[in-house]
Design a protein around this motif. Structure first.
Motif, PDB file in Angstrom:
ATOM      1  N   ILE A   1       3.113  -2.211  -0.560  1.00 56.09           N
ATOM      2  CA  ILE A   1       1.893  -1.941  -1.329  1.00 56.09           C
ATOM      3  C   ILE A   1       1.192  -3.241  -1.689  1.00 56.09           C
ATOM      4  CG2 ILE A   1       1.044  -1.072  -3.548  1.00 56.09           C
ATOM      5  CD1 ILE A   1       3.103   1.167  -3.313  1.00 56.09           C
ATOM      6  N   SER A   2       1.961  -4.204  -2.184  1.00 57.38           N
ATOM      7  CA  SER A   2       1.376  -5.492  -2.587  1.00 57.38           C
ATOM      8  C   SER A   2       0.820  -6.257  -1.397  1.00 57.38           C
ATOM      9  CB  SER A   2       2.438  -6.345  -3.297  1.00 57.38           C
ATOM     10  OG  SER A   2       2.909  -5.697  -4.459  1.00 57.38           O
TER      11      SER A   2
ATOM     12  N   THR B   1      -7.034  -2.390  -6.013  1.00 52.20           N
ATOM     13  CA  THR B   1      -6.479  -2.807  -7.299  1.00 52.20           C
ATOM     14  C   THR B   1      -7.477  -3.651  -8.080  1.00 52.20           C
ATOM     15  OG1 THR B   1      -4.247  -2.779  -6.351  1.00 52.20           O
ATOM     16  CG2 THR B   1      -4.542  -3.978  -8.422  1.00 52.20           C
ATOM     17  N   LYS B   2      -8.197  -4.516  -7.384  1.00 49.33           N
ATOM     18  CA  LYS B   2      -9.237  -5.307  -8.044  1.00 49.33           C
ATOM     19  C   LYS B   2     -10.303  -4.386  -8.642  1.00 49.33           C
ATOM     20  CE  LYS B   2      -8.862  -9.388  -5.035  1.00 49.33           C
ATOM     21  NZ  LYS B   2      -9.570 -10.164  -3.984  1.00 49.33           N
ATOM     22  N   ALA B   3     -10.675  -3.366  -7.879  1.00 50.45           N
ATOM     23  CA  ALA B   3     -11.678  -2.422  -8.366  1.00 50.45           C
ATOM     24  C   ALA B   3     -11.159  -1.641  -9.567  1.00 50.45           C
ATOM     25  CB  ALA B   3     -12.072  -1.461  -7.240  1.00 50.45           C
ATOM     26  N   TYR B   4      -9.860  -1.306  -9.540  1.00 53.24           N
ATOM     27  CA  TYR B   4      -9.301  -0.563 -10.664  1.00 53.24           C
ATOM     28  C   TYR B   4      -9.208  -1.438 -11.912  1.00 53.24           C
ATOM     29  CZ  TYR B   4      -6.396   2.528 -13.440  1.00 53.24           C
ATOM     30  OH  TYR B   4      -5.934   3.331 -14.444  1.00 53.24           O
TER      31      TYR B   4
ATOM     32  N   THR C   1       1.245  -2.057  -7.446  1.00 52.51           N
ATOM     33  CA  THR C   1       2.210  -0.962  -7.610  1.00 52.51           C
ATOM     34  C   THR C   1       1.955  -0.207  -8.906  1.00 52.51           C
ATOM     35  OG1 THR C   1       3.853  -2.222  -6.361  1.00 52.51           O
ATOM     36  CG2 THR C   1       4.651  -0.354  -7.629  1.00 52.51           C
ATOM     37  N   ASP C   2       1.640  -0.944  -9.985  1.00 48.10           N
ATOM     38  CA  ASP C   2       1.308  -0.294 -11.255  1.00 48.10           C
ATOM     39  C   ASP C   2       0.110   0.630 -11.081  1.00 48.10           C
ATOM     40  OD1 ASP C   2       3.278  -1.634 -12.664  1.00 48.10           O
ATOM     41  OD2 ASP C   2       1.978  -3.329 -13.097  1.00 48.10           O
TER      42      ASP C   2
ATOM     43  N   MET D   1       1.903  10.034  -3.567  1.00 47.29           N
ATOM     44  CA  MET D   1       0.961   9.031  -3.070  1.00 47.29           C
ATOM     45  C   MET D   1       1.559   7.616  -3.000  1.00 47.29           C
ATOM     46  SD  MET D   1      -3.004   8.901  -4.283  1.00 47.29           S
ATOM     47  CE  MET D   1      -2.757   7.877  -5.741  1.00 47.29           C
ATOM     48  N   PRO D   2       2.254   7.134  -4.048  1.00 49.29           N
ATOM     49  CA  PRO D   2       2.792   5.766  -3.964  1.00 49.29           C
ATOM     50  C   PRO D   2       3.773   5.590  -2.803  1.00 49.29           C
ATOM     51  CG  PRO D   2       2.816   6.549  -6.235  1.00 49.29           C
ATOM     52  CD  PRO D   2       2.484   7.723  -5.375  1.00 49.29           C
ATOM     53  N   GLY D   3       4.666   6.577  -2.617  1.00 47.66           N
ATOM     54  CA  GLY D   3       5.623   6.459  -1.509  1.00 47.66           C
ATOM     55  C   GLY D   3       4.934   6.458  -0.157  1.00 47.66           C
ATOM     56  N   THR D   4       3.904   7.269  -0.032  1.00 44.54           N
ATOM     57  CA  THR D   4       3.163   7.348   1.227  1.00 44.54           C
ATOM     58  C   THR D   4       2.397   6.055   1.500  1.00 44.54           C
ATOM     59  OG1 THR D   4       2.916   9.732   0.961  1.00 44.54           O
ATOM     60  CG2 THR D   4       1.433   8.662   2.504  1.00 44.54           C
ATOM     61  N   LEU D   5       1.766   5.532   0.462  1.00 43.62           N
ATOM     62  CA  LEU D   5       1.002   4.282   0.634  1.00 43.62           C
ATOM     63  C   LEU D   5       1.911   3.092   0.941  1.00 43.62           C
ATOM     64  CD1 LEU D   5      -1.587   4.749  -2.250  1.00 43.62           C
ATOM     65  CD2 LEU D   5      -2.088   4.765   0.198  1.00 43.62           C
TER      66      LEU D   5
END
Length: 403
Positions: free
Chosen positions: A155-156, A165-168, A286-287, A397-401
């Motif tokens: 992910i990272s 992540t920047k957008a979030y 990841t967060d 979603m996290p596992g898939t990404l």
């Protein structure tokens, strides 16, 4: 909402979970004499998830014996101890195993609630306890075998997810700024003495807070004074009880606008501190992608009971804010998600539309809302089912990404 009614939906959810989370609403359980779900924020000693899961499994095994014999001397104390035991390691599970976190909560939340009622349903509590044991066993196995955790490195290392992540991070800071602006409006409305205006300003000021709740909860001390429930205090007049929900009580129960002035001023100052903390925080990839599960899990297990906005009745607007926060995360990653699992992306999209449609049917969007206590219970349960149907694919979603 009065205390007797706070568990209407969660009590019904106990039955739903016990029969495998059937999509068809079950008959409402009796709520007379029910005790509200407390939302304690204990200062617990954190332990590694592997150690915590093993200890929790032993606790659940011990509870099974008591439930089988129908021998529980202090079930409310047992409920509180389950909250504390889970709190010792749940944060690690949220981050590394979000899907299993939701599986545990699916059984744990109604079990805790069921144990607080004056009349215990041992058959349902036993089934919930068995379901919880199964979820904890699956978690413990994953921890012991070091399998199934979200792939933080993948992910990272994703350029697309780094950009998301920047957008979030920008979105979160914008919400922090909006929170302060709306708290200023709440403070002004309270000072004006206009009750209706103050009530509307109160609900509006809740929205930014609820959209970014996973980030807010990183600042536990401020979160504790800004968003604590009355259950954490002696009563609604406890001087330590401050923040949103003290103001909620004064505006919607006491209807004492003037008495809310010092609390509105204090909340604004705390909100500015929270804004500064948010601005100084950099959310990691990841967060960011795992936060969506926490938003939806809390919405469909505890907020759907109406306990959080028990006096204002603004449960649907608060849940809507949670959904908006989750949708923001999904929107930022859906292109990448679709590349890896188009079927999962489609399921999330359809479930999200279903939840939004249900919420908009139950309560209008904008400055007014329908009191949740006055909404038909079958419709409340239908919303819970739709939220759960959304939470299940979102936590994948996290596992898939990370593939």
């Amino acid at each position: 909402m009065n205390k007797r009614k706070q568990l209407i939906i969660l009590t019904a959810a106990i039955a739903l979970v016990a029969v495998g989370c059937s999509k068809a609403p079950t008959a409402p359980a009796a709520t007379t004499g029910a005790t509200p779900v407390a939302s304690p924020t204990p200062n617990v000693t954190k332990v590694p998830a592997k150690e915590g899961a093993a200890a929790f499994l032993k606790t659940i095994d011990g509870l099974k014996g008591q439930l089988d014999k129908k021998e529980l001397t202090d079930p409310k104390k047992v409920s509180s101890s389950l909250v504390v035991d889970w709190a010792t390691f749940e944060d690690e599970v949220k981050l590394k195993y979000p899907e299993l976190y939701v599986k545990v909560e699916k059984f744990l939340a109604p079990l805790e609630a069921g144990l607080t009622q004056d009349k215990l349903d041992f058959a349902i509590l036993g089934q919930l306890n068995d379901g919880l044991k199964g979820a904890l066993t699956e978690l413990s196995t994953s921890l012991n075998e070091n399998k199934g955790a979200v792939n933080d490195a993948a992910i990272s290392g994703s350029q697309a997810l780094q950009e998301a992540t920047k957008a979030y991070n920008k979105y979160v800071q914008d919400q922090g700024n909006q929170m302060v602006s709306l708290l200023e409006q709440l403070n002004a409305a309270v000072k004006s003495g206009d009750l209706k205006k103050a009530q509307e300003a109160y609900v509006a000021a809740r929205m930014p807070y609820e959209r970014i709740e996973p980030v807010i909860e990183k600042f536990k001390e401020l979160d504790g004074v800004m968003d604590a429930r009355v259950d954490d205090f002696k009563d609604e007049k406890d001087p330590e009880f401050t923040g949103y929900h003290r103001i909620e009580n004064l505006l919607f129960v006491q209807k004492a606008v003037k008495d809310a002035e010092p609390f509105a001023a204090r909340l604004l100052e705390d909100g500015k501190k929270m804004q500064q903390s948010i601005a100084a925080t950099n959310i990691e990839a990841t967060d960011f992608v795992t936060g969506v599960g926490e938003l939806m899990e809390e919405a469909q297990t505890s907020k759907i009971t109406g306990e959080e906005e028990r006096w204002s009745g603004a449960t649907v607007p608060v849940i809507r804010a949670n959904v908006e926060g989750a949708q923001q995360i999904y929107d930022l990653v859906k292109i990448e998600l679709k590349k890896k699992d188009a079927a999962l992306d489609d399921k999330i999209s359809k479930s999200l539309s279903s939840v939004i449609e249900a919420m908009n049917t139950l309560s209008p969007v904008g400055t007014t809302w329908n009191d949740f206590a006055k909404i038909e219970q079958s419709k409340q349960i239908d919303l819970k089912n739709k939220l759960e149907a959304l939470a299940e694919p979102l936590v994948k979603m996290p596992g898939t990404l990370g593939q």
